[in-house]
Design an enzyme around this catalytic site. Structure first.
Site, mmCIF file in Angstrom:
data_model
loop_
_atom_site.group_PDB
_atom_site.id
_atom_site.type_symbol
_atom_site.label_atom_id
_atom_site.label_comp_id
_atom_site.label_asym_id
_atom_site.label_seq_id
_atom_site.Cartn_x
_atom_site.Cartn_y
_atom_site.Cartn_z
ATOM 1 C CG ASP A 1 -2.046 -0.590 1.124
ATOM 2 O OD1 ASP A 1 -2.753 -1.068 0.095
ATOM 3 O OD2 ASP A 1 -2.809 -0.833 2.275
ATOM 4 C CE LYS B 1 -7.386 -0.393 -0.841
ATOM 5 N NZ LYS B 1 -7.414 -0.218 0.621
ATOM 6 C CG MET C 1 -7.884 7.681 6.569
ATOM 7 S SD MET C 1 -8.659 6.419 6.084
ATOM 8 C CE MET C 1 -9.324 5.517 7.618
HETATM 9 N N1 SAH Z 1 -4.273 -0.187 9.037
HETATM 10 C C1 SAH Z 1 -3.658 1.247 9.315
HETATM 11 C C2 SAH Z 1 -4.633 2.320 9.143
HETATM 12 C C3 SAH Z 1 -5.016 2.519 7.597
HETATM 13 S S1 SAH Z 1 -5.822 4.006 7.329
HETATM 14 C C4 SAH Z 1 -2.966 1.197 10.640
HETATM 15 O O1 SAH Z 1 -3.462 0.078 11.689
HETATM 16 O O2 SAH Z 1 -2.327 1.984 11.123
HETATM 17 C C5 SAH Z 1 -4.715 5.248 7.000
HETATM 18 C C6 SAH Z 1 -4.419 6.085 7.977
HETATM 19 O O3 SAH Z 1 -3.697 5.737 9.009
HETATM 20 C C7 SAH Z 1 -3.862 7.278 7.712
HETATM 21 O O4 SAH Z 1 -4.720 8.180 7.017
HETATM 22 C C8 SAH Z 1 -3.421 8.129 8.956
HETATM 23 O O5 SAH Z 1 -4.433 8.566 9.481
HETATM 24 C C9 SAH Z 1 -3.228 6.724 9.729
HETATM 25 N N2 SAH Z 1 -1.571 6.667 9.697
HETATM 26 C C10 SAH Z 1 -1.038 5.528 8.974
HETATM 27 N N3 SAH Z 1 0.218 5.393 9.271
HETATM 28 C C11 SAH Z 1 0.480 6.729 9.822
HETATM 29 C C12 SAH Z 1 1.734 7.232 10.460
HETATM 30 N N4 SAH Z 1 3.027 7.061 10.211
HETATM 31 N N5 SAH Z 1 1.580 8.601 10.978
HETATM 32 C C13 SAH Z 1 0.291 9.271 11.245
HETATM 33 N N6 SAH Z 1 -0.721 8.690 10.696
HETATM 34 C C14 SAH Z 1 -0.561 7.357 10.149
#
Ligand code: SAH
Length: 479
Positions: free
Chosen positions: A250, A272, A385
Protein backbone atom coordinates in the site's frame (compact mmCIF):
# COMPACT_ATOMS: atom_id res chain seq x y z
CA UNK A 1 39.87 -24.09 18.24
CA UNK A 2 40.48 -23.82 21.99
CA UNK A 3 37.35 -25.72 23.14
CA UNK A 4 35.67 -28.67 21.50
CA UNK A 5 31.86 -28.43 21.67
CA UNK A 6 29.83 -31.43 22.83
CA UNK A 7 26.23 -31.80 24.05
CA UNK A 8 26.00 -33.75 27.27
CA UNK A 9 23.20 -36.15 28.15
CA UNK A 10 22.32 -35.35 31.77
CA UNK A 11 18.95 -37.02 31.84
CA UNK A 12 18.65 -38.87 35.16
CA UNK A 13 22.34 -38.36 35.93
CA UNK A 14 23.73 -36.71 39.02
CA UNK A 15 24.93 -33.15 38.84
CA UNK A 16 26.51 -31.79 42.01
CA UNK A 17 26.27 -28.05 42.49
CA UNK A 18 28.35 -26.43 45.22
CA UNK A 19 26.77 -23.21 46.49
CA UNK A 20 23.27 -22.23 47.55
CA UNK A 21 22.84 -18.67 46.29
CA UNK A 22 21.45 -17.05 43.18
CA UNK A 23 24.35 -17.96 40.89
CA UNK A 24 23.96 -21.58 41.88
CA UNK A 25 20.20 -21.34 41.36
CA UNK A 26 20.72 -20.19 37.73
CA UNK A 27 22.96 -23.20 37.09
CA UNK A 28 20.46 -25.51 38.75
CA UNK A 29 17.71 -24.13 36.49
CA UNK A 30 19.70 -25.15 33.42
CA UNK A 31 20.76 -28.63 34.45
CA UNK A 32 17.32 -29.37 35.88
CA UNK A 33 15.81 -28.43 32.52
CA UNK A 34 18.07 -31.07 30.97
CA UNK A 35 16.58 -33.67 33.32
CA UNK A 36 19.52 -33.98 35.73
CA UNK A 37 19.24 -35.30 39.26
CA UNK A 38 20.56 -32.24 41.10
CA UNK A 39 22.42 -32.43 44.38
CA UNK A 40 23.21 -29.07 46.01
CA UNK A 41 26.00 -28.92 48.58
CA UNK A 42 25.75 -25.77 50.73
CA UNK A 43 25.30 -24.99 54.42
CA UNK A 44 22.36 -22.73 53.55
CA UNK A 45 20.04 -22.30 50.60
CA UNK A 46 18.81 -19.02 49.18
CA UNK A 47 15.12 -18.45 48.52
CA UNK A 48 14.96 -20.04 45.08
CA UNK A 49 16.84 -23.23 45.90
CA UNK A 50 14.96 -23.55 49.19
CA UNK A 51 11.73 -23.48 47.17
CA UNK A 52 13.06 -26.18 44.86
CA UNK A 53 14.05 -28.31 47.84
CA UNK A 54 10.58 -27.85 49.36
CA UNK A 55 9.07 -28.97 46.05
CA UNK A 56 11.25 -32.09 46.10
CA UNK A 57 13.07 -31.05 42.94
CA UNK A 58 16.60 -31.18 44.34
CA UNK A 59 18.58 -33.10 46.91
CA UNK A 60 20.29 -30.92 49.50
CA UNK A 61 23.41 -31.70 51.51
CA UNK A 62 23.31 -29.01 54.18
CA UNK A 63 26.94 -28.55 55.17
CA UNK A 64 30.29 -27.37 53.83
CA UNK A 65 31.74 -29.18 50.82
CA UNK A 66 34.05 -32.15 51.48
CA UNK A 67 36.19 -33.90 48.89
CA UNK A 68 34.04 -37.01 48.70
CA UNK A 69 31.06 -34.88 47.57
CA UNK A 70 32.17 -35.11 43.95
CA UNK A 71 31.91 -38.89 43.84
CA UNK A 72 29.26 -40.33 41.55
CA UNK A 73 28.71 -37.01 39.75
CA UNK A 74 28.46 -36.83 35.97
CA UNK A 75 29.22 -33.12 36.27
CA UNK A 76 30.25 -30.84 39.11
CA UNK A 77 29.46 -27.14 39.13
CA UNK A 78 31.25 -24.83 41.57
CA UNK A 79 29.00 -21.83 42.14
CA UNK A 80 29.69 -20.54 45.64
CA UNK A 81 31.53 -17.29 46.39
CA UNK A 82 34.60 -18.97 47.82
CA UNK A 83 37.45 -18.91 45.29
CA UNK A 84 39.76 -21.08 47.38
CA UNK A 85 37.06 -23.72 47.56
CA UNK A 86 36.55 -23.52 43.81
CA UNK A 87 40.20 -24.19 43.20
CA UNK A 88 40.10 -27.22 45.45
CA UNK A 89 36.96 -28.58 43.74
CA UNK A 90 38.56 -28.10 40.33
CA UNK A 91 41.77 -29.91 41.22
CA UNK A 92 39.86 -32.71 42.82
CA UNK A 93 37.48 -33.29 39.91
CA UNK A 94 40.21 -33.12 37.31
CA UNK A 95 42.25 -35.70 39.19
CA UNK A 96 39.25 -38.06 39.15
CA UNK A 97 38.32 -37.24 35.55
CA UNK A 98 34.97 -35.71 36.51
CA UNK A 99 33.91 -32.82 34.27
CA UNK A 100 33.93 -29.61 36.29
CA UNK A 101 32.57 -26.16 35.62
CA UNK A 102 33.59 -23.23 37.82
CA UNK A 103 31.57 -20.07 37.39
CA UNK A 104 33.46 -17.04 36.13
CA UNK A 105 36.79 -18.83 36.12
CA UNK A 106 37.55 -20.48 32.79
CA UNK A 107 41.09 -21.64 33.73
CA UNK A 108 39.62 -23.82 36.50
CA UNK A 109 37.05 -25.42 34.18
CA UNK A 110 37.35 -28.64 32.25
CA UNK A 111 33.99 -27.83 30.65
CA UNK A 112 32.51 -24.40 30.04
CA UNK A 113 28.85 -23.63 29.47
CA UNK A 114 27.84 -21.72 26.37
CA UNK A 115 25.18 -19.08 25.87
CA UNK A 116 22.16 -21.03 24.64
CA UNK A 117 19.21 -20.65 22.34
CA UNK A 118 16.77 -23.40 23.15
CA UNK A 119 14.39 -24.52 20.44
CA UNK A 120 14.35 -28.11 21.59
CA UNK A 121 15.08 -30.46 19.97
CA UNK A 122 17.13 -27.82 18.13
CA UNK A 123 19.70 -26.25 20.38
CA UNK A 124 22.20 -23.57 19.55
CA UNK A 125 25.20 -23.13 21.81
CA UNK A 126 27.47 -20.10 21.50
CA UNK A 127 30.80 -19.68 23.18
CA UNK A 128 33.63 -17.20 23.12
CA UNK A 129 35.77 -19.62 25.11
CA UNK A 130 35.28 -17.35 28.09
CA UNK A 131 37.16 -14.42 26.53
CA UNK A 132 34.24 -12.22 25.40
CA UNK A 133 31.05 -13.42 27.05
CA UNK A 134 29.25 -10.17 26.19
CA UNK A 135 29.78 -10.83 22.50
CA UNK A 136 28.47 -14.36 22.87
CA UNK A 137 25.42 -13.01 24.66
CA UNK A 138 24.80 -10.46 21.92
CA UNK A 139 24.97 -13.17 19.34
CA UNK A 140 22.54 -15.14 21.42
CA UNK A 141 20.10 -12.20 21.55
CA UNK A 142 20.36 -11.88 17.80
CA UNK A 143 19.64 -15.57 17.28
CA UNK A 144 16.76 -15.47 19.75
CA UNK A 145 15.22 -12.75 17.62
CA UNK A 146 15.97 -14.42 14.31
CA UNK A 147 15.19 -18.09 14.84
CA UNK A 148 11.40 -18.54 14.94
CA UNK A 149 10.13 -19.65 18.32
CA UNK A 150 8.34 -22.53 16.57
CA UNK A 151 11.59 -23.94 15.17
CA UNK A 152 11.59 -26.74 17.69
CA UNK A 153 8.05 -27.75 16.79
CA UNK A 154 9.11 -27.76 13.16
CA UNK A 155 11.98 -30.10 13.97
CA UNK A 156 9.57 -32.34 15.88
CA UNK A 157 7.25 -32.44 12.86
CA UNK A 158 10.14 -33.32 10.57
CA UNK A 159 11.11 -36.13 12.92
CA UNK A 160 7.56 -37.48 12.80
CA UNK A 161 7.62 -37.73 9.00
CA UNK A 162 11.24 -38.65 8.54
CA UNK A 163 10.75 -42.34 7.79
CA UNK A 164 7.92 -41.70 5.37
CA UNK A 165 9.94 -39.17 3.43
CA UNK A 166 12.82 -41.62 3.33
CA UNK A 167 10.56 -44.31 1.93
CA UNK A 168 9.04 -41.92 -0.61
CA UNK A 169 12.27 -40.46 -2.06
CA UNK A 170 15.00 -42.91 -2.89
CA UNK A 171 17.93 -40.54 -3.34
CA UNK A 172 19.51 -38.35 -0.70
CA UNK A 173 19.40 -35.47 -3.14
CA UNK A 174 15.64 -35.74 -3.67
CA UNK A 175 15.09 -35.92 0.06
CA UNK A 176 17.21 -32.85 0.67
CA UNK A 177 15.31 -30.85 -1.95
CA UNK A 178 11.99 -31.99 -0.55
CA UNK A 179 12.89 -31.00 2.99
CA UNK A 180 14.32 -27.65 1.90
CA UNK A 181 11.07 -26.82 0.18
CA UNK A 182 8.96 -27.97 3.13
CA UNK A 183 11.03 -26.30 5.82
CA UNK A 184 10.95 -22.93 4.11
CA UNK A 185 7.41 -23.11 2.83
CA UNK A 186 3.80 -22.95 3.96
CA UNK A 187 4.14 -26.07 6.13
CA UNK A 188 6.74 -24.29 8.23
CA UNK A 189 4.59 -21.19 8.43
CA UNK A 190 1.65 -23.21 9.66
CA UNK A 191 3.84 -24.60 12.44
CA UNK A 192 5.07 -21.11 13.39
CA UNK A 193 1.45 -19.94 13.50
CA UNK A 194 0.68 -22.73 15.99
CA UNK A 195 -1.41 -24.74 13.48
CA UNK A 196 0.56 -27.94 13.81
CA UNK A 197 -2.12 -30.40 12.80
CA UNK A 198 -2.85 -28.47 9.60
CA UNK A 199 0.88 -28.46 8.94
CA UNK A 200 0.97 -32.23 9.36
CA UNK A 201 -1.99 -32.66 6.98
CA UNK A 202 -0.32 -30.51 4.39
CA UNK A 203 3.00 -32.29 4.76
CA UNK A 204 1.20 -35.60 4.40
CA UNK A 205 -0.39 -34.37 1.17
CA UNK A 206 3.00 -33.21 -0.12
CA UNK A 207 4.48 -36.67 0.46
CA UNK A 208 1.58 -38.34 -1.36
CA UNK A 209 1.78 -36.12 -4.41
CA UNK A 210 3.00 -38.01 -7.48
CA UNK A 211 5.46 -35.31 -8.60
CA UNK A 212 7.70 -33.57 -6.17
CA UNK A 213 7.62 -30.13 -7.80
CA UNK A 214 6.59 -26.95 -6.07
CA UNK A 215 3.06 -26.92 -4.66
CA UNK A 216 0.16 -26.17 -6.97
CA UNK A 217 -1.31 -23.55 -4.66
CA UNK A 218 0.73 -20.91 -2.89
CA UNK A 219 -0.51 -18.86 0.01
CA UNK A 220 -1.16 -15.33 1.14
CA UNK A 221 0.01 -13.59 4.29
CA UNK A 222 -1.80 -10.42 5.20
CA UNK A 223 0.97 -8.62 7.03
CA UNK A 224 0.82 -5.49 9.17
CA UNK A 225 3.81 -3.34 8.27
CA UNK A 226 3.39 -0.97 11.23
CA UNK A 227 3.38 2.82 11.06
CA UNK A 228 6.71 3.29 9.29
CA UNK A 229 9.74 2.69 11.50
CA UNK A 230 11.06 -0.69 10.26
CA UNK A 231 12.16 -1.62 13.78
CA UNK A 232 8.49 -1.90 14.69
CA UNK A 233 7.91 -4.88 12.40
CA UNK A 234 7.17 -8.19 14.10
CA UNK A 235 9.60 -11.07 13.70
CA UNK A 236 6.96 -12.98 11.78
CA UNK A 237 6.32 -10.10 9.41
CA UNK A 238 10.01 -9.86 8.63
CA UNK A 239 10.35 -13.60 8.07
CA UNK A 240 7.42 -13.73 5.67
CA UNK A 241 8.66 -10.65 3.83
CA UNK A 242 11.99 -12.36 3.33
CA UNK A 243 10.42 -15.52 1.94
CA UNK A 244 7.88 -13.92 -0.37
CA UNK A 245 7.73 -14.45 -4.12
CA UNK A 246 5.44 -11.45 -4.56
CA UNK A 247 4.71 -8.46 -2.34
CA UNK A 248 1.65 -6.28 -2.88
CA UNK A 249 1.99 -3.11 -0.85
CA UNK A 250 0.00 0.00 0.00
CA UNK A 251 0.78 3.67 -0.11
CA UNK A 252 1.36 3.69 3.63
CA UNK A 253 4.12 1.10 3.65
CA UNK A 254 7.30 3.07 4.27
CA UNK A 255 10.33 2.78 2.00
CA UNK A 256 12.59 1.44 4.77
CA UNK A 257 10.07 -1.32 5.49
CA UNK A 258 9.82 -2.24 1.83
CA UNK A 259 13.62 -2.45 1.68
CA UNK A 260 13.45 -5.42 4.03
CA UNK A 261 11.48 -7.60 1.59
CA UNK A 262 13.40 -10.32 -0.21
CA UNK A 263 15.42 -8.63 -2.91
CA UNK A 264 14.24 -11.01 -5.63
CA UNK A 265 10.56 -10.74 -4.73
CA UNK A 266 8.33 -9.01 -7.26
CA UNK A 267 6.98 -5.88 -5.61
CA UNK A 268 3.73 -4.34 -6.80
CA UNK A 269 2.33 -1.06 -5.60
CA UNK A 270 -1.42 -1.37 -5.21
CA UNK A 271 -2.12 1.93 -3.47
CA UNK A 272 -5.63 3.08 -3.93
CA UNK A 273 -6.84 6.18 -5.67
CA UNK A 274 -9.67 7.59 -3.64
CA UNK A 275 -11.97 7.92 -6.66
CA UNK A 276 -11.66 4.27 -7.72
CA UNK A 277 -11.68 2.74 -4.27
CA UNK A 278 -14.07 -0.08 -4.97
CA UNK A 279 -12.81 -1.22 -8.29
CA UNK A 280 -9.25 -1.27 -7.06
CA UNK A 281 -10.08 -3.26 -3.96
CA UNK A 282 -11.81 -5.86 -6.12
CA UNK A 283 -8.79 -6.00 -8.35
CA UNK A 284 -6.47 -6.47 -5.41
CA UNK A 285 -8.59 -9.34 -4.13
CA UNK A 286 -8.59 -10.98 -7.55
CA UNK A 287 -4.84 -10.50 -7.91
CA UNK A 288 -4.16 -12.13 -4.54
CA UNK A 289 -6.17 -15.16 -5.61
CA UNK A 290 -4.58 -15.35 -9.04
CA UNK A 291 -1.04 -15.22 -7.66
CA UNK A 292 -1.72 -17.80 -4.97
CA UNK A 293 -3.28 -20.14 -7.54
CA UNK A 294 -0.12 -19.78 -9.60
CA UNK A 295 1.77 -21.26 -6.65
CA UNK A 296 3.27 -18.00 -5.38
CA UNK A 297 3.97 -17.11 -1.80
CA UNK A 298 2.27 -13.76 -1.57
CA UNK A 299 2.70 -11.10 1.09
CA UNK A 300 0.00 -8.47 1.19
CA UNK A 301 1.75 -5.72 3.09
CA UNK A 302 -0.47 -3.12 4.71
CA UNK A 303 0.35 -0.05 6.75
CA UNK A 304 -0.21 -0.38 10.50
CA UNK A 305 -2.41 -3.30 11.44
CA UNK A 306 -4.37 -5.09 8.70
CA UNK A 307 -7.53 -5.29 10.80
CA UNK A 308 -7.71 -1.63 11.78
CA UNK A 309 -9.14 0.52 8.98
CA UNK A 310 -7.26 -1.76 6.62
CA UNK A 311 -9.99 -3.71 4.85
CA UNK A 312 -8.12 -6.84 5.88
CA UNK A 313 -11.37 -8.59 6.71
CA UNK A 314 -12.65 -8.17 3.16
CA UNK A 315 -9.44 -9.49 1.65
CA UNK A 316 -9.31 -12.65 3.72
CA UNK A 317 -13.04 -13.19 3.23
CA UNK A 318 -12.38 -13.54 -0.48
CA UNK A 319 -9.35 -15.77 0.08
CA UNK A 320 -11.40 -18.02 2.30
CA UNK A 321 -14.15 -18.31 -0.30
CA UNK A 322 -11.54 -19.18 -2.91
CA UNK A 323 -9.95 -21.84 -0.68
CA UNK A 324 -6.55 -20.13 -0.59
CA UNK A 325 -4.43 -20.80 2.52
CA UNK A 326 -3.73 -17.56 4.36
CA UNK A 327 -2.65 -16.06 7.64
CA UNK A 328 -2.88 -12.63 9.24
CA UNK A 329 0.05 -10.98 10.98
CA UNK A 330 -0.83 -8.06 13.24
CA UNK A 331 1.15 -4.85 13.12
CA UNK A 332 1.60 -1.77 15.29
CA UNK A 333 -1.36 0.39 14.38
CA UNK A 334 -0.84 4.09 13.64
CA UNK A 335 -2.54 5.24 16.85
CA UNK A 336 -0.23 3.11 18.99
CA UNK A 337 2.88 4.07 17.01
CA UNK A 338 2.13 7.81 16.83
CA UNK A 339 1.11 7.98 20.48
CA UNK A 340 4.27 6.22 21.64
CA UNK A 341 6.61 8.29 19.48
CA UNK A 342 4.86 11.54 20.39
CA UNK A 343 4.98 10.78 24.11
CA UNK A 344 1.19 10.78 24.44
CA UNK A 345 -0.13 7.81 26.43
CA UNK A 346 -3.52 6.88 24.98
CA UNK A 347 -4.91 6.05 28.41
CA UNK A 348 -3.88 7.41 31.77
CA UNK A 349 -5.28 6.92 35.24
CA UNK A 350 -5.79 10.65 35.75
CA UNK A 351 -7.03 11.60 32.29
CA UNK A 352 -8.58 8.87 30.19
CA UNK A 353 -10.03 5.46 31.00
CA UNK A 354 -10.68 4.49 27.41
CA UNK A 355 -9.61 5.22 23.88
CA UNK A 356 -11.64 5.15 20.70
CA UNK A 357 -10.17 4.61 17.25
CA UNK A 358 -12.33 6.30 14.63
CA UNK A 359 -12.03 7.21 10.99
CA UNK A 360 -12.45 10.85 10.08
CA UNK A 361 -12.87 9.96 6.43
CA UNK A 362 -15.64 12.10 5.04
CA UNK A 363 -18.63 10.53 3.45
CA UNK A 364 -20.31 13.20 1.31
CA UNK A 365 -18.18 15.83 2.99
CA UNK A 366 -19.22 15.13 6.59
CA UNK A 367 -17.69 12.69 9.01
CA UNK A 368 -20.28 10.10 9.87
CA UNK A 369 -19.60 9.60 13.57
CA UNK A 370 -21.39 9.10 16.86
CA UNK A 371 -20.68 12.62 18.17
CA UNK A 372 -22.29 12.37 21.62
CA UNK A 373 -20.23 9.26 22.37
CA UNK A 374 -17.01 10.87 21.11
CA UNK A 375 -17.57 14.08 23.02
CA UNK A 376 -17.72 12.34 26.38
CA UNK A 377 -15.07 13.41 28.89
CA UNK A 378 -12.25 11.22 30.28
CA UNK A 379 -11.56 9.40 27.08
CA UNK A 380 -9.10 9.72 24.23
CA UNK A 381 -10.13 9.78 20.60
CA UNK A 382 -7.62 8.74 17.94
CA UNK A 383 -8.72 9.80 14.49
CA UNK A 384 -7.40 8.06 11.40
CA UNK A 385 -7.72 9.83 8.05
CA UNK A 386 -8.74 12.93 9.95
CA UNK A 387 -6.85 15.72 8.18
CA UNK A 388 -9.36 16.86 5.59
CA UNK A 389 -12.24 16.79 8.05
CA UNK A 390 -10.26 18.20 10.96
CA UNK A 391 -12.21 21.45 11.31
CA UNK A 392 -15.60 19.74 11.20
CA UNK A 393 -14.34 17.14 13.65
CA UNK A 394 -13.18 19.71 16.22
CA UNK A 395 -16.33 21.82 15.81
CA UNK A 396 -18.66 18.87 16.19
CA UNK A 397 -16.91 17.69 19.34
CA UNK A 398 -17.26 21.17 20.87
CA UNK A 399 -20.89 21.42 19.73
CA UNK A 400 -21.58 18.11 21.45
CA UNK A 401 -20.11 19.25 24.74
CA UNK A 402 -16.36 18.66 24.74
CA UNK A 403 -14.54 21.74 26.09
CA UNK A 404 -12.93 23.92 23.39
CA UNK A 405 -9.68 23.91 25.36
CA UNK A 406 -9.46 20.11 25.28
CA UNK A 407 -5.86 19.37 24.20
CA UNK A 408 -5.52 17.98 20.68
CA UNK A 409 -2.52 16.95 18.60
CA UNK A 410 -1.88 16.07 15.01
CA UNK A 411 1.02 13.69 14.41
CA UNK A 412 2.45 13.77 10.92
CA UNK A 413 4.37 10.75 9.58
CA UNK A 414 4.53 9.23 13.03
CA UNK A 415 7.54 7.04 13.97
CA UNK A 416 9.48 8.18 10.88
CA UNK A 417 12.41 10.62 10.85
CA UNK A 418 10.01 13.16 9.29
CA UNK A 419 7.64 12.99 12.26
CA UNK A 420 6.19 16.34 13.33
CA UNK A 421 3.77 16.92 16.16
CA UNK A 422 1.32 19.82 16.07
CA UNK A 423 -0.10 20.56 19.51
CA UNK A 424 -3.10 22.75 20.25
CA UNK A 425 -6.67 22.44 21.45
CA UNK A 426 -9.98 21.66 19.78
CA UNK A 427 -10.27 25.43 19.24
CA UNK A 428 -6.79 26.06 17.85
CA UNK A 429 -5.61 22.89 16.09
CA UNK A 430 -7.43 23.42 12.76
CA UNK A 431 -5.88 26.88 12.27
CA UNK A 432 -2.47 25.70 13.36
CA UNK A 433 -2.52 22.93 10.79
CA UNK A 434 -3.71 25.25 8.02
CA UNK A 435 -0.80 27.58 8.74
CA UNK A 436 1.73 24.86 7.93
CA UNK A 437 2.37 22.44 5.12
CA UNK A 438 1.36 19.14 6.60
CA UNK A 439 2.48 15.89 4.98
CA UNK A 440 0.25 12.83 4.99
CA UNK A 441 -0.24 10.49 6.68
CA UNK A 442 -1.46 12.16 9.84
CA UNK A 443 -3.19 10.99 12.96
CA UNK A 444 -5.20 13.20 15.30
CA UNK A 445 -5.25 12.55 19.03
CA UNK A 446 -7.83 14.33 21.16
CA UNK A 447 -8.10 14.36 24.94
CA UNK A 448 -6.41 15.44 28.15
CA UNK A 449 -3.61 12.91 27.61
CA UNK A 450 -2.23 15.20 24.90
CA UNK A 451 -1.13 17.60 27.66
CA UNK A 452 1.41 14.96 28.77
CA UNK A 453 3.28 15.33 25.49
CA UNK A 454 5.22 18.34 26.76
CA UNK A 455 6.65 16.28 29.58
CA UNK A 456 6.95 12.85 27.93
CA UNK A 457 8.13 13.61 24.40
CA UNK A 458 11.33 11.78 23.61
CA UNK A 459 11.47 11.29 19.84
CA UNK A 460 12.83 14.25 17.81
CA UNK A 461 11.25 16.79 20.14
CA UNK A 462 12.70 19.70 18.14
CA UNK A 463 10.04 19.11 15.49
CA UNK A 464 7.13 19.94 17.70
CA UNK A 465 4.88 22.81 16.66
CA UNK A 466 2.63 24.44 19.23
CA UNK A 467 -0.36 26.69 18.95
CA UNK A 468 0.48 30.28 19.73
CA UNK A 469 3.74 30.29 17.81
CA UNK A 470 3.98 32.30 14.61
CA UNK A 471 3.93 29.86 11.68
CA UNK A 472 7.28 31.03 10.24
CA UNK A 473 9.10 30.46 13.50
CA UNK A 474 7.61 27.02 13.93
CA UNK A 475 8.44 25.99 10.38
CA UNK A 476 11.97 27.31 10.66
CA UNK A 477 12.45 25.25 13.78
CA UNK A 478 11.08 22.18 12.09
CA UNK A 479 13.29 22.31 9.03
N1 SAH B 1 -4.29 -0.07 9.00
C1 SAH B 1 -3.67 1.18 9.32
C2 SAH B 1 -4.58 2.35 9.09
C3 SAH B 1 -4.97 2.54 7.66
S1 SAH B 1 -5.94 3.97 7.43
C4 SAH B 1 -3.20 1.16 10.77
O1 SAH B 1 -3.53 0.24 11.53
O2 SAH B 1 -2.46 2.08 11.15
C5 SAH B 1 -4.74 5.16 6.98
C6 SAH B 1 -4.57 6.19 8.06
O3 SAH B 1 -3.72 5.71 9.08
C7 SAH B 1 -3.89 7.43 7.59
O4 SAH B 1 -4.79 8.30 6.93
C8 SAH B 1 -3.44 8.03 8.90
O5 SAH B 1 -4.51 8.62 9.58
C9 SAH B 1 -3.05 6.81 9.67
N2 SAH B 1 -1.61 6.55 9.61
C10 SAH B 1 -0.99 5.47 9.12
N3 SAH B 1 0.34 5.56 9.28
C11 SAH B 1 0.57 6.73 9.89
C12 SAH B 1 1.75 7.40 10.34
N4 SAH B 1 2.96 6.88 10.19
N5 SAH B 1 1.61 8.60 10.95
C13 SAH B 1 0.40 9.14 11.12
N6 SAH B 1 -0.74 8.56 10.72
C14 SAH B 1 -0.66 7.35 10.12
Amino acid sequence: MRFYPVFMDLNGRRVHVVGGGEVAARKVDLVAAAGAHVVVVAPQLGEELAARRAAGEIEHIGRDFVATDVQGAALVIAASDDEGLHECISVHCQRLGIPVNVVDNTPLCSVITPAMVDRSPIQIAISSGGVAPVLARRLRAWLEATVPSGYGSLAALAARFRDRVKARFASVDERRKFWERILEGPVADLVYAGREEEAATRLDAEIRRPDAGPPAVGDVALVGAGPGDPDLLTFRALRLMQQADVVLYDRLVSAPVLELCRRDAEKHYVGKQRSQHHLTQERINAELIRLARAGKRVVRLKGGDPFIFGRGGEEIGELMDAGIPFQVVPGVTAAAGCAAYAGIPLTHRDHAQSVQFVTGHLRDGTPDLDWPALARARQTVAVYMGLSGLRTLCEQLVDHGRAPDTPAALVQQGTLPEQRVFVGTLATLPDLVVAHTVQAPTLVIIGEVVSLHRQLQWFRPEEKIEAGEPAEVAVARAS
